[in-house]
Scaffold this active site. Structure first.
Site, short mmCIF file in Angstrom:
data_model
loop_
_atom_site.label_atom_id
_atom_site.label_comp_id
_atom_site.label_asym_id
_atom_site.label_seq_id
_atom_site.Cartn_x
_atom_site.Cartn_y
_atom_site.Cartn_z
N HIS A 117 37.57 54.58 41.48
CA HIS A 117 37.05 54.03 40.24
C HIS A 117 35.54 53.98 40.29
O HIS A 117 34.93 53.95 41.36
CB HIS A 117 37.64 52.64 39.95
CG HIS A 117 37.06 51.54 40.80
ND1 HIS A 117 35.92 50.84 40.46
CD2 HIS A 117 37.48 51.01 41.98
CE1 HIS A 117 35.66 49.94 41.38
NE2 HIS A 117 36.59 50.02 42.32
N CYS A 118 34.92 54.01 39.12
CA CYS A 118 33.48 53.83 39.00
C CYS A 118 33.23 52.50 38.28
O CYS A 118 34.05 51.60 38.36
CB CYS A 118 32.84 55.01 38.28
SG CYS A 118 33.45 55.23 36.59
N MET A 119 32.12 52.39 37.61
CA MET A 119 31.80 51.12 36.95
C MET A 119 32.77 50.76 35.84
O MET A 119 33.06 49.60 35.60
CB MET A 119 30.38 51.19 36.37
CG MET A 119 29.30 51.26 37.43
SD MET A 119 29.18 49.74 38.39
CE MET A 119 28.60 48.59 37.15
N THR A 120 33.30 51.77 35.15
CA THR A 120 34.14 51.47 33.97
C THR A 120 35.46 52.22 33.95
O THR A 120 36.32 51.90 33.14
CB THR A 120 33.38 51.83 32.67
OG1 THR A 120 33.05 53.23 32.70
CG2 THR A 120 32.10 51.01 32.54
N ARG A 121 35.65 53.21 34.83
CA ARG A 121 36.80 54.10 34.70
C ARG A 121 37.67 54.12 35.95
O ARG A 121 37.17 54.13 37.07
CB ARG A 121 36.35 55.54 34.40
CG ARG A 121 35.50 55.67 33.16
CD ARG A 121 35.00 57.08 32.99
NE ARG A 121 34.08 57.20 31.85
CZ ARG A 121 33.51 58.34 31.46
NH1 ARG A 121 33.76 59.46 32.13
NH2 ARG A 121 32.71 58.37 30.43
#
Length: 513
Positions: free
Chosen positions: A34-38
């Site tokens: 995952h990244c910051m939002t996804r």
């Protein structure tokens, strides 16, 4: 209270549980990140995903398809849903019944599927902070490769014309075309660094431009006068990273009404002063040390150094550590006009080609796998080894090791001639195999340079072939793999006694390692 602490967890788990069946279930998920939002997941079969149903979930803000399937959950939520999703995938896999053993010859499609799964699993293991940082640094330099290739080929053509005494009026023009990009490469590195790390790209380029400005020759740092270009791409990388840090701090501290004036000014001023009175000198020392080490490594280590570099490059690619070499290659090209490491590392691809040809000859009845090898070999000769690695050698196991042996032999051949004084390298990064011939440059006659590189490729082909032919298969592997997966139904069954170790024995399953 317990309900307050468990309710968010239950909500996150419910979101993960709603997502999982809509992406094909646990068996369709090969990696999770995952990244910051996804939430980013790699899928085995994209067709199993129900896009519209996913978008209809209340917690899902959208979906994006890139190299991974990305489900937008928003900041904060994604960091809480991802662990629950990972746990559900693991539970689903452990609860699933084991797949029945295969009782048929292994096809090229099955090997390709295994290779893809290995690639995705390796990509997931590579998602460590250190390797992700290497990937981000690689993202800075990879966009520069087309210009490096174009200018490198023009530089090679210009050198050939100069040696032959042809077109003397054109030679200076070609020199200007070939050298223009390299003289300003620090600016492009600064621009890309700021872009990659979340700063304003033009500010990163502006700070890096200080390094190549001729006026720095009037400035003294650490008791020595600076030289234009001192520190090169490493200095530009460090300067732009500092600029990103300063800019982000200013964005948080400077009032919004003054931001448009104060933030760019302080970013360039503070980063520029640190670059002039610290980073240029330190990066210059580091760049000089890298160049000296590379020269000493091959002039003294020679064949042994080439053997180690050529033999380990394929495993480095699998581990994602090869990306650390990109700034080193670029620094060497900036210093001497070529990187002496790339021709040696290219031998790993030669070993891979030789191993694939041996697999082709050792499995004459596996038409599916032989067709895969035939289609992938042209790309392999041009240095694009991924189809052969993930479609043939890596799923088979032992041929991947013997391909590394071929790469080590080719690397040792090239390294030996470096030790004997015939040093050469590539004027650009990116191409490999036969595609590297136009980019070769060195201190010796161009014909000698080409002959040595060709000899290294031939050595890699031959040793990779021999090592794989004689040591790349166990008897069980040959029994399982050396059969046509789609026999002609009209052909009569064999009349002789069945080989108890043959593929017809239902107790045998394909052994790939």
């Amino acid at each position: 209270m317990p309900t307050e602490s468990t309710e968010p967890t239950d909500r996150n788990r419910a979101t993960a549980a709603a997502i999982l069946p809509l992406v094909g279930g646990p068996d369709n998920v090969t990696s999770i990140a995952h990244c910051m939002t996804r939430l980013r997941i790699a899928l085995r079969d994209r067709s199993l995903v129900q896009d519209e149903a996913l978008r209809a979930l209340p917690a899902v803000l959208g979906v994006v398809e890139d190299d991974t399937y990305q489900i937008v959950l928003g900041p904060g939520a994604v960091a809480r849903v991802t662990p629950e999703f990972e746990a559900l995938v693991e539970e689903g896999r452990s609860a699933a019944p084991p797949a029945p053993a295969s009782h048929h010859p292994v096809t090229a499609d099955e090997l390709a599927a295994q290779g893809a799964a290995l690639k995705e699993a390796q990509k997931a293991r590579n998602a460590t902070p250190f390797k992700l940082m290497l990937r981000r640094i690689a993202n800075i330099f990879v966009p520069l490769i087309p210009a490096l290739i174009g200018c490198g080929i023009i530089a090679g053509l210009n050198g050939l014309l100069m040696n032959l005494g042809w077109l003397p009026g054109v030679v200076p023009a070609l020199a200007a075309i070939a050298s223009g990009f390299m003289s300003l490469i620090a600016v492009f590195v600064g621009h890309n660094t700021a872009k990659e790390f979340g700063g304003t790209p033009i500010l990163g380029g502006a700070v890096a431009a200080i390094i190549v400005f001729p006026g720095v020759a009037k400035i003294t740092a650490f008791g020595t006068e600076l030289r234009p270009g001192q520190g090169g791409v490493l200095g530009a990388l460090a300067a732009a990273l500092l600029a990103v840090y300063v800019e982000k701090r200013c964005r948080r501290l400077v009032p919004e009404a003054l931001d448009v004036l104060v933030t760019p000014t302080l970013t360039v001023l503070v980063s520029g002063l640190v670059t002039l009175f610290g980073l240029m000198f330190l990066a210059g020392e580091a760049s000089a040390a890298i160049g000296a080490f590379a020269d000493r490594l091959l002039s003294t280590g020679g064949a042994f150094a080439g053997l180690v570099l050529g033999g380990l490059f394929l495993p480095l690619v699998m581990l994602g550590l090869h990306q650390a070499l990109i700034p080193i290659h670029t620094t060497l090209i900036e210093q001497s006009g070529h990187t002496v490491l790339l021709p040696i590392l290219a031998m790993a691809g030669a070993g891979q080609v030789g191993a694939a040809i041996a697999v082709h000859y050792r499995l004459p009845r596996n038409g599916s796998l032989r067709a895969t090898i035939k289609s992938a070999l042209p790309a392999g000769f041009l240095g694009i080894g991924e189809p052969l690695i993930y479609g043939v050698s890596l799923p088979l196991g032992r041929p991947f090791v013997t391909a590394c042996v071929g790469g080590a032999a080719g690397g040792a051949f090239v390294g030996l001639f470096n030790q004997l004084g015939v040093a050469f390298g590539s004027t650009a990064i990116g191409p490999s195999g036969w595609a590297l011939f136009p980019l070769l440059d060195g201190t010796s006659n161009p014909g000698v340079t080409v002959a040595i590189y060709a000899g290294g490729l031939l050595t890699g082909y031959l040793v990779g072939f021999a090592a794989t032919y004689f040591f790349g298969f166990t008897r069980q592997m040959l029994n399982d793999l050396n059969a046509d997966p789609d026999p002609d139904p009209a052909s009569p069954p064999p009349t002789g006694p069945a080989d108890p170790a043959g593929p017809a024995d239902p107790a045998r399953a394909p052994a790939l390692t």
